[in-house]
Write an enzyme that holds these catalytic residues in place. Sequence first.
Site, PDB file in Angstrom:
ATOM      1  N   HIS A 170      38.054  38.427  33.017  1.00  0.00           N
ATOM      2  CA  HIS A 170      37.714  39.521  32.094  1.00  0.00           C
ATOM      3  C   HIS A 170      36.489  40.275  32.612  1.00  0.00           C
ATOM      4  O   HIS A 170      35.396  40.203  32.035  1.00  0.00           O
ATOM      5  CB  HIS A 170      37.446  38.900  30.729  1.00  0.00           C
ATOM      6  CG  HIS A 170      37.372  39.841  29.577  1.00  0.00           C
ATOM      7  ND1 HIS A 170      36.681  41.034  29.611  1.00  0.00           N
ATOM      8  CD2 HIS A 170      37.894  39.747  28.330  1.00  0.00           C
ATOM      9  CE1 HIS A 170      36.780  41.629  28.433  1.00  0.00           C
ATOM     10  NE2 HIS A 170      37.513  40.863  27.635  1.00  0.00           N
ATOM     11  N   GLU A 204      40.518  43.907  33.739  1.00  0.00           N
ATOM     12  CA  GLU A 204      40.726  42.468  33.741  1.00  0.00           C
ATOM     13  C   GLU A 204      41.960  42.125  34.569  1.00  0.00           C
ATOM     14  O   GLU A 204      43.079  42.479  34.215  1.00  0.00           O
ATOM     15  CB  GLU A 204      40.872  41.980  32.306  1.00  0.00           C
ATOM     16  CG  GLU A 204      39.705  42.427  31.430  1.00  0.00           C
ATOM     17  CD  GLU A 204      39.978  42.291  29.940  1.00  0.00           C
ATOM     18  OE1 GLU A 204      40.652  41.307  29.571  1.00  0.00           O
ATOM     19  OE2 GLU A 204      39.548  43.162  29.173  1.00  0.00           O
TER      20      GLU A 204
END
Length: 299
Positions: free
Chosen positions: A168, A271
């Site tokens: 992320h 991400e």
Amino acid sequence: MPTPHVEAVKLDELNAWRIRHAQAELLVAQQGAHILSYQVDGQPPLIWLNDHATFKAGKSIRAGVPVCWPWFGNLTRNPQSVQAMRVSNDPATAHGLVRAMDWELKGIEVQGEGVNVEFVLPYPENGLSGWPHQVDLTLTIVMDEQLHIRLTSHNRGSETVTLSQALHSYFAVSDVREVQVEGLDGLNYIETLDDWKTVTQAGDLHFAGETDRIYLDTPPKLSIVDPRWARRIELTSSGSRSAVIWNPWTERAKALSDMADDGWQGMLCIETANVMDDVVTLLPQASHTLGVSICGKPL
């Protein structure tokens, strides 16, 4: 090759290491094997260290590169095969189970022209909460002319396991309103802010409001073009065919206690992921590696 300079530091309640090698500096926390920042001397940061982030034991950190595993986002939005791996009726935490766990630092060593940093999260003796599957995790960080991040899942159990996951990554940008993302033209994406409709991207992605999209069948290379900083951040992924792009914008940022009201301006999440139809199925004794290499280049 010079020996990397490694300094153990304490960030409020969390243990971390500051690692300098060649012209770059990496800051990584033991909790979550969480990269907090990465910067090359004389350049703006590549990985965004949120100046309002909190460093509390057992609380996930909003900055850097959180590891989302063994599911991404809201578990109920994951494919049924991923949901079925969990056996608890308690509410599932967002982004899985490992972001707030302490990983073990296995070593920091020179390899060729780079430095290799390795964390492991062995399968706990009592299992992960509500997720009784024997999968070991290794996070490898390599600092050479780029920053390389690799997350390897190894199923040492006797049953097949299905999971979703993401690195992320929060990238530092001059102003998200002035950047664009290249490499998405013609891709389908899921617009989570509009009833999860499937839409086709036309041209490069520009930002003019809250963004939360899941791109499907993504190519190995995406780029963030930042004219004000005269920089292109190139992202080269492996073991992934999906990506999530997120920025909270004004109102959402104001609702986040661990982000400044204007914090959204200086960051953009891309991400590298395995989500939706790109989930990972691990047969017994099988492994899968999700990776991304990150490099800043002048425009």
